[in-house]
Design an enzyme around this catalytic site. Structure first.
Site, PDB file in Angstrom:
ATOM      1  N   ARG A  37       0.826  -1.220   0.000  1.00 54.68           N
ATOM      2  CA  ARG A  37       0.000   0.000   0.000  1.00 54.68           C
ATOM      3  C   ARG A  37       0.857   1.267   0.000  1.00 54.68           C
ATOM      4  O   ARG A  37       0.443   2.287  -0.549  1.00 54.68           O
ATOM      5  CB  ARG A  37      -0.931   0.001   1.218  1.00 54.68           C
ATOM      6  CG  ARG A  37      -2.133  -0.881   1.010  1.00 54.68           C
ATOM      7  CD  ARG A  37      -3.031  -0.896   2.214  1.00 54.68           C
ATOM      8  NE  ARG A  37      -4.332  -1.468   1.873  1.00 54.68           N
ATOM      9  CZ  ARG A  37      -5.267  -1.769   2.752  1.00 54.68           C
ATOM     10  NH1 ARG A  37      -5.064  -1.574   4.036  1.00 54.68           N
ATOM     11  NH2 ARG A  37      -6.416  -2.265   2.355  1.00 54.68           N
ATOM     12  N   LYS A 197     -12.839  -9.544   8.998  1.00 52.57           N
ATOM     13  CA  LYS A 197     -13.707  -8.354   9.096  1.00 52.57           C
ATOM     14  C   LYS A 197     -15.133  -8.741   8.711  1.00 52.57           C
ATOM     15  O   LYS A 197     -15.703  -8.234   7.740  1.00 52.57           O
ATOM     16  CB  LYS A 197     -13.188  -7.251   8.182  1.00 52.57           C
ATOM     17  CG  LYS A 197     -11.940  -6.559   8.719  1.00 52.57           C
ATOM     18  CD  LYS A 197     -11.518  -5.452   7.776  1.00 52.57           C
ATOM     19  CE  LYS A 197     -10.280  -4.760   8.263  1.00 52.57           C
ATOM     20  NZ  LYS A 197      -9.760  -3.817   7.273  1.00 52.57           N
ATOM     21  N   GLY A 348      -5.345  -5.765   2.430  1.00 52.44           N
ATOM     22  CA  GLY A 348      -3.980  -5.765   2.961  1.00 52.44           C
ATOM     23  C   GLY A 348      -3.420  -7.162   3.191  1.00 52.44           C
ATOM     24  O   GLY A 348      -2.346  -7.520   2.676  1.00 52.44           O
ATOM     25  N   GLY A 371     -12.715  -4.453   1.576  1.00 47.86           N
ATOM     26  CA  GLY A 371     -14.150  -4.166   1.544  1.00 47.86           C
ATOM     27  C   GLY A 371     -14.482  -3.150   0.458  1.00 47.86           C
ATOM     28  O   GLY A 371     -15.513  -3.254  -0.210  1.00 47.86           O
TER      29      GLY A 371
HETATM   30  C1  3PG Z   1      -8.772  -1.990   4.781  1.00 48.62           C
HETATM   31  O1  3PG Z   1      -7.763  -2.500   5.280  1.00 48.62           O
HETATM   32  O2  3PG Z   1      -9.644  -2.688   4.200  1.00 48.62           O
HETATM   33  C2  3PG Z   1      -8.906  -0.501   4.785  1.00 48.62           C
HETATM   34  O3  3PG Z   1      -7.775   0.133   5.265  1.00 48.62           O
HETATM   35  C3  3PG Z   1     -10.126  -0.088   5.556  1.00 48.62           C
HETATM   36  O4  3PG Z   1      -9.998  -0.433   6.904  1.00 48.62           O
HETATM   37  P1  3PG Z   1     -11.298  -0.558   7.831  1.00 48.62           P
HETATM   38  O5  3PG Z   1     -12.046  -1.774   7.366  1.00 48.62           O
HETATM   39  O6  3PG Z   1     -10.764  -0.688   9.223  1.00 48.62           O
HETATM   40  O7  3PG Z   1     -12.112   0.681   7.618  1.00 48.62           O
END
Ligand code: 3PG
Length: 393
Positions: A37, A197, A348, A371
């Site tokens: 990144r 996530k 990432g 996302g």
């Molecule tokens: C990610 O790693 O997908 C982005 O940096 C967004 O991070 P977040 O899901 O914590 O908003």
């Protein structure tokens, strides 16, 4: 077509607020384990520097609750200091006198990296006053934080409304390549989704079903789905608040005639005896916790990826940072690399897995978003980018 930094004239001496996504993985000693990144952001920084802009960089790192030393952007500042031609300095705050003074002292072509913007709760609340304060520090706003463009935060959505704005080269590249996967006519479209996530991704996944033909679920995400299906997941990590959504997604997929596959075997360890070696099971029970997909799942998923016309992958299949749990994720990276399909990999950790597997050169496009990429493919737009001015023809 969005206005890009190339459309901005007379940048010399102007303070440019550059929002980037430097949310990079760090190890326990705060070493950056994958700098993709940051590396992908260097062309934008170099261009702005060559144009004589005073570059103030804002980013988030992780999801801190208030100030957390381990989520400081200092390791990123060190990386930039070593890898940029221009002078780079770091400010351990975002607002206040110190930041203002440091910006005033900034010379043309140089960079000031501000501390993690998420140390301020107003950032994710997209607080109006906070956005105003950020905007007051600069003349121009450049959004190059594709990875967080699906979020309406103060430092992207909030500030963009208050300043002349444009996107950077990274966002321009993302839009160009993601449009390719959206428009690629070859079927079936296989989506491989994993990672932890779960809460934010299940929401997007629910709509994403309409786009994909086959959805393969792995990683921590899979245990929430398995549990929603009524399966025993032992003590594996799962997200109770997302169980309902997971159920809904499975029902929706079934009704739409889409293939949604869950792992059929798992690499587990027994909680009670951490020294015991991981082993493979088809059904979990009691004190077993899953840390990776098993060999049968790898084979099953690899077959779907082989037959795909286009592929999108986001989220590892297990705790791949640890060698003993990395096999499933590496196997998926290799399967995608060997497939003839046009592939996009995003997120990432996922990008870091592709690099670890040594197959980055055989992937169609490596997106910096997770996302955000999922949402862009689904909708063809993102809130924080929608607000950026269009290029004047
Ligand atoms: C990610 O790693 O997908 C982005 O940096 C967004 O991070 P977040 O899901 O914590 O908003």
């Amino acid at each position: 077509m969005k206005r890009t930094i190339k459309d901005l004239k007379a940048l010399r001496g102007k303070v440019v607020l550059l929002r980037v996504d430097f949310n990079v993985p760090l190890d326990e000693n705060e070493n950056i384990t994958d700098a993709t990144r940051i590396i992908n952001e260097i062309p934008t920084i170099n261009y702005l520097s060559e144009q004589g802009a005073k570059i103030v960089i804002i980013s988030h790192l992780g999801r801190p609750e208030g100030f957390e030393l381990r989520k400081s952007l200092w390791p990123v500042a060190l990386y930039l200091m070593k890898n940029l031609k221009c002078n780079v300095s770091f400010c351990n705050t975002v607002l206040g006198d110190e930041a203002v003074e440091r910006i005033k002292a900034l010379r043309e072509g140089n960079v000031l990296l501000l501390e993690n913007i998420r140390f301020y709760k107003e950032e994710t609340q997209c607080d109006k006053k906070f956005s105003k304060k950020l905007a007051s520090m600069a003349d121009i706003f450049v959004d190059d934080a594709f990875g967080v463009a699906h979020r309406e935060n103060a430092s992207n959505y909030g500030v963009a409304r208050l300043l002349p704005n444009a996107v950077g080269f990274l966002v321009e590249q993302e839009i160009e390549n993601l449009t390719k996967i959206i428009e690629e006519p070859k079927q079936p479209f296989v989506a491989l989704i994993g990672g932890a996530k779960v809460k934010s991704k299940v929401k997007i996944l629910e709509r994403f079903i309409e786009k994909a033909d086959v959805i393969l679920i792995g990683g921590a995400m899979a245990y929430t789905f398995l549990r929603a299906k009524g399966e025993n997941i032992g003590t594996s990590i799962y997200y109770p608040e997302s169980e309902r959504d997971a159920k809904l997604i499975m029902e929706k997929a079934e009704m739409a005639g889409k293939k949604l596959l869950l792992p059929v075997d798992h690499l587990v360890v027994r909680d009670s005896d951490k020294k015991q070696k991981p082993f493979i099971v088809e059904s979990m029970k009691g004190d077993m916790a899953g840390f990776d997909i098993g060999p049968k799942t790898m084979k099953l998923y690899a077959k779907e990826l082989k037959n795909a016309g286009k592929i999108f992958w986001n989220g590892p299949m297990g705790l791949f940072e640890k060698e003993e749990y990395s096999q499933g994720t590496i196997a998926m990276a290799q399967a995608i690399a060997s497939s003839k399909a046009f592939s996009v990999v995003g997120g990432g950790d996922t990008v870091s897995a592709v690099n670890k597997a040594g197959v980055a050169g055989r992937i169609g496009f490596i997106s910096t978003g997770g996302g955000a990429t999922l949402e862009y493919i689904e909708k063809g737009s993102l809130p924080a980018l929608d607000i950026i001015q269009e290029r004047v023809k």
